[in-house]
Write a protein that holds these residues in place. Structure first.
Motif, short mmCIF file in Angstrom:
data_model
loop_
_atom_site.label_atom_id
_atom_site.label_comp_id
_atom_site.label_asym_id
_atom_site.label_seq_id
_atom_site.Cartn_x
_atom_site.Cartn_y
_atom_site.Cartn_z
N CYS A 47 1.84 1.89 -3.08
CA CYS A 47 3.30 2.08 -3.90
C CYS A 47 2.68 2.03 -5.38
O CYS A 47 1.82 1.36 -5.85
CB CYS A 47 4.18 1.07 -3.50
SG CYS A 47 3.56 -0.76 -3.85
N ARG A 77 9.58 6.55 0.24
CA ARG A 77 10.23 5.00 0.22
C ARG A 77 10.32 4.62 -1.12
O ARG A 77 9.30 4.80 -2.10
CB ARG A 77 9.31 4.17 0.97
CG ARG A 77 9.55 2.73 1.07
CD ARG A 77 8.76 1.96 1.76
NE ARG A 77 9.07 0.43 1.93
CZ ARG A 77 8.24 -0.44 2.41
NH1 ARG A 77 7.31 0.03 3.10
NH2 ARG A 77 8.71 -1.64 2.80
N TRP A 108 2.92 -2.23 -0.17
CA TRP A 108 4.41 -2.71 0.02
C TRP A 108 4.10 -4.08 0.72
O TRP A 108 3.30 -4.19 1.42
CB TRP A 108 5.04 -1.71 0.95
CG TRP A 108 5.43 -0.43 0.31
CD1 TRP A 108 4.79 0.79 0.50
CD2 TRP A 108 6.40 -0.38 -0.76
NE1 TRP A 108 5.66 1.79 -0.23
CE2 TRP A 108 6.60 1.24 -0.87
CE3 TRP A 108 7.52 -1.09 -1.33
CZ2 TRP A 108 7.70 1.59 -1.94
CZ3 TRP A 108 8.20 -0.70 -2.06
CH2 TRP A 108 8.46 0.67 -2.45
N SER A 142 10.34 -5.30 1.35
CA SER A 142 11.04 -3.87 0.53
C SER A 142 10.45 -3.97 -0.83
O SER A 142 10.70 -3.16 -1.52
CB SER A 142 12.31 -4.31 0.64
OG SER A 142 12.67 -5.59 -0.24
#
Length: 121
Positions: free
Chosen positions: A33, A57, A101, A104
């Motif tokens: 991410c 995501r 990640w 969340s």
């Protein structure tokens, strides 16, 4: 050596908008991410918004939902943070971070040098 190159900060009047860019080398692992975090003087660094580099995501901080959007151009390996209706309390150093990640949230292991956003009333 991993480089995260941030751009787009500056001085903005309250009610204005800003778009920050973070160029990264390119990450293909599924759990990777890239996120935007901000830190005001004397305060902790908080996650603003994050996005998975391989899928769609995303994470958005509840307090900023509706005022920020995160997106990416995978061809350019660039993640964008669009902020609108800026307030003086949005004044902070904004950092791009790359990581993985955890639940969340995106937990960076690598940081950019940061770009200052100053909102004047």
């Amino acid at each position: 050596q991993i480089h995260l190159i941030e751009s787009g900060g500056g001085s903005v009047q309250a009610g204005g908008s800003a778009r920050l860019s973070c160029q990264h080398p390119g990450y293909t692992a599924a759990r990777n991410c890239v996120g935007w975090f901000r830190q005001a003087p004397g305060k902790q660094r908080d996650e603003v918004a994050s996005i998975g580099t391989t899928g769609g995501r995303t994470y958005l901080a509840d307090s900023l939902r509706g005022r920020v959007t995160i997106s990416q151009d995978k061809a350019k390996n660039t993640v964008y943070l669009q902020m609108r209706d800026l307030k003086p309390e949005d004044t902070a150093m904004y950092y791009c971070g790359r990581g993985r990640w955890s639940g969340s949230n995106c937990v960076p292991t690598t940081w950019g040098q940061g770009t200052q956003v100053t909102v004047s009333s």
